[in-house]
Design a protein around this motif. Structure first.
Motif, PDB file in Angstrom:
ATOM      1  N   LEU A  90     -23.987  16.542  55.193  1.00 13.93           N
ATOM      2  CA  LEU A  90     -24.179  16.881  56.610  1.00 13.93           C
ATOM      3  C   LEU A  90     -23.384  18.126  57.001  1.00 13.93           C
ATOM      4  O   LEU A  90     -23.750  18.844  57.932  1.00 13.93           O
ATOM      5  N   VAL A  91     -22.306  18.369  56.269  1.00 14.58           N
ATOM      6  CA  VAL A  91     -21.471  19.543  56.559  1.00 14.58           C
ATOM      7  C   VAL A  91     -22.326  20.811  56.504  1.00 14.58           C
ATOM      8  O   VAL A  91     -22.172  21.721  57.320  1.00 14.58           O
ATOM      9  N   TYR A 142     -25.050   6.843  51.645  1.00 10.36           N
ATOM     10  CA  TYR A 142     -23.661   6.920  52.118  1.00 10.36           C
ATOM     11  C   TYR A 142     -22.861   7.936  51.306  1.00 10.36           C
ATOM     12  O   TYR A 142     -22.130   8.747  51.871  1.00 10.36           O
ATOM     13  N   LEU A 170     -23.248  11.571  52.534  1.00  6.01           N
ATOM     14  CA  LEU A 170     -23.088  11.955  53.944  1.00  6.01           C
ATOM     15  C   LEU A 170     -22.388  13.305  54.071  1.00  6.01           C
ATOM     16  O   LEU A 170     -22.569  14.022  55.053  1.00  6.01           O
ATOM     17  N   ASN A 171     -21.586  13.654  53.052  1.00  5.44           N
ATOM     18  CA  ASN A 171     -20.883  14.942  53.107  1.00  5.44           C
ATOM     19  C   ASN A 171     -21.850  16.134  53.121  1.00  5.44           C
ATOM     20  O   ASN A 171     -21.472  17.235  53.524  1.00  5.44           O
ATOM     21  N   ASN A 185     -16.820   3.799  58.605  1.00  2.50           N
ATOM     22  CA  ASN A 185     -16.779   5.211  58.233  1.00  2.50           C
ATOM     23  C   ASN A 185     -18.155   5.859  58.388  1.00  2.50           C
ATOM     24  O   ASN A 185     -18.278   6.996  58.853  1.00  2.50           O
ATOM     25  N   LEU A 186     -19.187   5.114  58.004  1.00  2.00           N
ATOM     26  CA  LEU A 186     -20.561   5.599  58.188  1.00  2.00           C
ATOM     27  C   LEU A 186     -20.793   5.953  59.658  1.00  2.00           C
ATOM     28  O   LEU A 186     -21.274   7.045  59.987  1.00  2.00           O
ATOM     29  N   GLN A 226     -18.653   6.650  61.924  1.00  2.00           N
ATOM     30  CA  GLN A 226     -17.842   7.794  62.339  1.00  2.00           C
ATOM     31  C   GLN A 226     -18.502   9.115  61.926  1.00  2.00           C
ATOM     32  O   GLN A 226     -18.566  10.063  62.706  1.00  2.00           O
ATOM     33  N   TRP A 227     -19.009   9.157  60.697  1.00  2.00           N
ATOM     34  CA  TRP A 227     -19.701  10.375  60.235  1.00  2.00           C
ATOM     35  C   TRP A 227     -20.904  10.685  61.129  1.00  2.00           C
ATOM     36  O   TRP A 227     -21.151  11.834  61.488  1.00  2.00           O
ATOM     37  N   ASP A 248     -19.727  12.084  64.338  1.00  2.00           N
ATOM     38  CA  ASP A 248     -19.248  13.460  64.153  1.00  2.00           C
ATOM     39  C   ASP A 248     -20.403  14.463  64.186  1.00  2.00           C
ATOM     40  O   ASP A 248     -20.236  15.606  64.611  1.00  2.00           O
ATOM     41  N   PHE A 249     -21.570  14.038  63.694  1.00  2.00           N
ATOM     42  CA  PHE A 249     -22.703  14.967  63.617  1.00  2.00           C
ATOM     43  C   PHE A 249     -23.774  14.650  64.661  1.00  2.00           C
ATOM     44  O   PHE A 249     -24.904  15.113  64.555  1.00  2.00           O
TER      45      PHE A 249
END
Ligand SMILES: [Zn+2]
Ligand SMILES: [Zn+2]
Length: 436
Positions: free
Chosen positions: A335-336, A329, A332-333, A363-364, A366-367, A370-371
């Motif tokens: 992933l950007v 977790y 996860l950033n 939040n997990l 949502q990330w 997003d990807f």
């Protein structure tokens, strides 16, 4: 002073985790487990209101986060006290660092081995020095109390249940256990032994006591197949685990081999796998994931000198289908920059956040949305199913069952020849209880 034997619960009542069972017989006192309670949004302290520097113990005692027993936190020779640890999940050991170093902590050999490696990666229990390793199946004399540690199966190495003989009767404490791990017979043998020895009081966890049957309640041995079917050819594959579950790391290693992918682990997981499962590690030869944090500050010394493959985000992004990559977790950033193809998968395999009760879980999700990552669950609980829990209580055959480590005490099975109690915090429960 009364010579009567009694116990009290300083945590783990009406909540999953944080069990602290305090058993007193004359001047002999044992505490089983010393964990932290994790209830986001419910505790006295949060990210804003915290314990004060230099007054951590006093504030934590006042808030009931740790037992309000002064002699645990300063050396007092008048008290004969020790802590027994069932296993090294934080909800059972998370507050050990508060104990005075003179208080002995008893633990199993596999728990000790795990602790030593957790210390290397910065997840130890502070400066505690008096660690005493017990062999399974041998009685430990502690004044008026005799303790028999026995193995149970849980999703971490070294899980232990305890049987205690007191001058007035017997008490058993289960720690956490399950019957669908790789060695369910270990847990069954524990409860059968309790039945043979005769158990007046059973203090048992009941995490899943009220759970309805669910199709994704996998056994540990089914997890590999779930992982393999989640990964799509040509696509990225990420996963999260709780890295104290060494068997689970090995399961991912075997799945990676079978998928023809390379396993990529964060430095801490890599270290735990290498040191605690050396044979599986040698077969897997996993790479170290050099996340952005470690690109900036360099790898920690305990891994920097190792001759192992190292992969950065650009390495993984260049050949996404080549790897099966651990992505906790907190990372996860990444992933950007990983920029996975749509339809790639993210396998949740019991790492935190564990469920909807934790705001981080939303939040997990949502990330992942997003990807455009497909969330796949490959989970196997560390806790007994309701049916197995009932089987275990029947085997132990206690006079009184006190539930702990559950949010639903009423759903616990009633002993066939005994009663189901409603556990209360801080209440004194005398032993033997009903038949006394
Ligand atoms: Zn627990
Ligand atoms: Zn546990």
């Amino acid at each position: 002073m009364s010579n009567k034997t009694f116990f009290s619960l300083h945590g783990g009542v009406n909540v999953i985790g944080g069990t602290k069972l305090h058993l007193t017989s004359g001047t002999d006192e044992l505490i089983f487990d010393f964990g932290a309670t994790y209830e986001p949004g419910k505790g006295r302290f949060d990210q804003v209101l915290t314990v004060r520097p230099g007054r951590e113990t006093e504030d934590s005692r006042a808030a009931g986060v740790i037992p309000n027993l002064s002699y645990l936190y300063s050396p007092t020779p008048s008290k004969h006290v020790a802590v027994f640890v069932s296993h090294f999940h934080l909800d059972h050991v998370g507050m050990l660092s508060y104990l005075d170093p003179s208080v002995p902590v008893y633990l199993s050999q596999p728990s000790f081995n795990l602790l030593r490696q957790l210390e290397v990666v910065g997840e130890g229990i502070g400066t505690h020095r008096d660690l005493r390793v017990f062999p399974y199946g041998e009685w430990i004399d502690f004044g008026r109390l005799k303790v028999l540690p026995l193995p149970v199966e849980h999703d971490i190495p070294g899980a232990t249940g305890f049987y205690v003989k007191t001058p007035e009767g017997t008490l058993a404490y289960t720690g956490d256990f399950r019957g669908h791990g790789l060695h369910p017979e270990v847990t069954t043998a524990f409860f059968a032994r309790l039945g043979e020895l005769g158990t007046n009081i059973l203090v048992s966890e009941g995490t899943r006591a009220c759970e309805a049957p669910r199709p994704d309640a996998y056994s540990e041995s089914e997890i590999g197949t779930v992982i393999e079917s989640a990964v799509r050819p040509g696509k990225s594959a990420f996963f999260m685990i709780y890295n104290r579950n060494i068997d689970r790391i090995a399961t991912f290693a075997r799945a990676a081999r079978s998928l023809g992918r390379e396993l990529v682990l964060t430095p801490a997981t890599h270290h735990l796998f290498r040191t605690l499962s050396p044979e599986e590690y040698r077969l897997a030869r996993p790479a170290v994931f050099v996340t952005q944090e470690f690109r900036v500050k360099g790898l920690p010394p305990w891994i920097a000198g190792l001759d192992v493959p190292r992969l950065t985000v650009p390495d993984i992004a260049r050949e996404p289908a080549r790897f099966l990559t651990e992505l906790p977790y907190a990372n996860l950033n990444e992933l950007v920059d990983l920029r996975p193809d749509g339809g790639s998968c993210f396998i949740h395999s019991d790492g935190p956040p564990l469920g909807e009760f934790d705001p981080a879980f939303r939040n997990l999700k949502q990330w992942l949305r997003d990807f455009d990552l497909a969330l796949v669950f490959a989970r196997s609980s560390g806790h007994a199913s309701p049916e197995y829990l009932k089987e275990c209580v029947n085997l132990a055959n206690p006079d009184i069952l006190y539930p702990v480590h559950t949010a639903n005490m009423a759903a616990m099975p009633t002993p066939a020849h005994g009663i189901l109690a409603v556990s209360q915090l801080y209440q004194k429960y005398y032993i033997p209880g009903r038949r006394g």
